[in-house]
Motif scaffolding. Structure first.
Motif, mmCIF file in Angstrom:
data_model
loop_
_atom_site.group_PDB
_atom_site.id
_atom_site.type_symbol
_atom_site.label_atom_id
_atom_site.label_comp_id
_atom_site.label_asym_id
_atom_site.label_seq_id
_atom_site.Cartn_x
_atom_site.Cartn_y
_atom_site.Cartn_z
ATOM 1 N N SER A 125 0.821 -1.208 0.000
ATOM 2 C CA SER A 125 0.000 0.000 0.000
ATOM 3 C C SER A 125 0.856 1.260 0.000
ATOM 4 C CB SER A 125 -0.934 -0.011 1.214
ATOM 5 O OG SER A 125 -0.181 -0.122 2.408
ATOM 6 N N ASN A 126 2.041 1.205 0.633
ATOM 7 C CA ASN A 126 2.967 2.340 0.632
ATOM 8 C C ASN A 126 4.089 2.042 -0.351
ATOM 9 O OD1 ASN A 126 1.691 4.107 2.327
ATOM 10 N ND2 ASN A 126 3.344 4.237 3.802
ATOM 11 N N ALA A 127 3.754 1.965 -1.618
ATOM 12 C CA ALA A 127 4.666 1.468 -2.645
ATOM 13 C C ALA A 127 5.740 2.487 -3.005
ATOM 14 C CB ALA A 127 3.870 1.094 -3.895
ATOM 15 N N LEU A 128 6.965 1.995 -3.146
ATOM 16 C CA LEU A 128 8.102 2.772 -3.617
ATOM 17 C C LEU A 128 8.773 2.010 -4.748
ATOM 18 C CD1 LEU A 128 9.728 3.603 -0.158
ATOM 19 C CD2 LEU A 128 8.500 5.239 -1.597
ATOM 20 N N LYS A 137 1.093 8.258 8.258
ATOM 21 C CA LYS A 137 0.931 7.537 9.518
ATOM 22 C C LYS A 137 1.676 6.207 9.498
ATOM 23 C CE LYS A 137 -3.603 9.475 10.747
ATOM 24 N NZ LYS A 137 -5.039 9.146 11.001
ATOM 25 N N ALA A 138 1.879 5.649 8.292
ATOM 26 C CA ALA A 138 2.562 4.359 8.177
ATOM 27 C C ALA A 138 4.076 4.494 8.094
ATOM 28 C CB ALA A 138 2.048 3.612 6.937
ATOM 29 N N ASP A 163 12.020 7.030 8.133
ATOM 30 C CA ASP A 163 11.429 7.372 6.835
ATOM 31 C C ASP A 163 11.133 8.867 6.756
ATOM 32 O OD1 ASP A 163 11.449 4.716 6.021
ATOM 33 O OD2 ASP A 163 9.346 4.362 6.535
ATOM 34 N N ARG A 164 10.543 9.388 7.816
ATOM 35 C CA ARG A 164 10.186 10.806 7.851
ATOM 36 C C ARG A 164 11.434 11.685 7.734
ATOM 37 N NH1 ARG A 164 5.157 12.118 10.346
ATOM 38 N NH2 ARG A 164 3.869 10.259 10.680
#
Length: 281
Positions: free
Chosen positions: A196-199, A254-255, A260-261
């Motif tokens: 869902s959080n694809a890179l 949120k994920a 990462d941030r």
């Protein structure tokens, strides 16, 4: 999974007998049949196309030939409809226990990894390969009205001579996600566009560590698996930022973890909202 492919060049799909796809056929994981659309014609020339209504260049694939073929493959009876073409039937709810009819079409929505993942759970896929100026637009509309799950997909912003190449692309993307298809299922976990959080995937290297004077990043030979995982994650984020910032914009903040941030902020992204947003500065 049962797969039926309809084409005026069914011999094109002999290439499916090689590699992992061929092995999946041998093991009975896939049941694949390529059909010649001309087998459902009745004239001496085996015609599958005619001139466009309203004029114009090229030829359009005829609905009556496709309908005879698809009725046979889908087990449907012909139905006369009162349809002047002014309305598009609502698509039925997806039911992957029933056949899914798929047409490649450069004017359709883009085929994505999410579509491939969904379709990898289907029991029966029927692919129609268009040619010439394409297929009569009433074909997908008719089968949607009969309750068939009809999908039209583009594989990119370009036009091909026919749908065979596009079907081959979709087939490979779909079937490799089926349980038992890949020898090592872990090899597809961290690929581009996955999840869902694809890179985009990080770069890959193998031995030797130095080749023609070019070394691999030192962290990969450090033996510290935590540092290796973080390096690869940061590289994936940076790679995606350079080439596909639209994927960064779809991430769920949120994920994201603290690291990462930090990486995204260093690349100029604001991560305080629901999705990352590129800073104006």
């Amino acid at each position: 999974m049962k797969i039926d492919i309809v084409s005026v060049f069914p011999e094109y799909f002999k290439a499916l007998d090689v590699g992992l796809f061929g092995k999946a056929i041998e093991r009975g994981l896939l049941d694949v049949s390529a059909h010649d659309l001309r087998d459902w014609t009745h004239d001496v020339h085996h015609s599958v196309d005619d001139t466009p209504v309203g004029g114009g260049a090229g030829m359009v694939m005829k609905p009556e030939v496709w309908a005879e073929c698809l009725d046979d493959l889908l087990g449907l009876e012909p139905v006369e409809m009162a349809d002047d073409g002014s309305e598009t039937p609502d698509p039925p709810e997806a039911d992957l226990s029933k056949p899914v009819l798929i047409f490649p079409n450069p004017s359709a929505p883009l085929f994505t990894q999410r579509d491939a993942t969904e379709l990898s759970r289907a029991g029966h896929l029927v692919f129609g390969c268009g040619r010439y100026e394409g297929y009569d637009a009433r074909i997908p509309r008719y089968y949607r009205a009969q309750g068939v799950d009809v999908r039209e997909y583009s594989i990119g912003d370009y036009v091909l001579n026919g749908g065979e190449v596009a079907v081959s692309v979709m087939l490979e993307a779909i079937t490799r996600l089926m349980p038992g298809f890949m020898g090592n299922p872990d090899s597809i976990v961290e690929e581009s566009y996955t999840g869902s959080n694809a890179l985009l995937e990080h770069y890959q290297y193998t031995k030797p560590a130095v080749w023609r004077g070019m070394g691999v990043p030192d962290v990969l030979t450090s033996g510290d698996h935590g540092k290796v995982d973080r390096f690869r994650r940061d590289e994936a984020i940076a790679h995606t930022d350079r080439l596909r910032p639209d994927l960064i914009e779809r991430l769920d903040c949120k994920a994201l973890n603290k690291a990462d941030r930090k990486t995204l902020m260093a690349l100029g992204w604001e991560v305080s909202g629901p999705h990352p947003r590129k800073r104006a500065d």
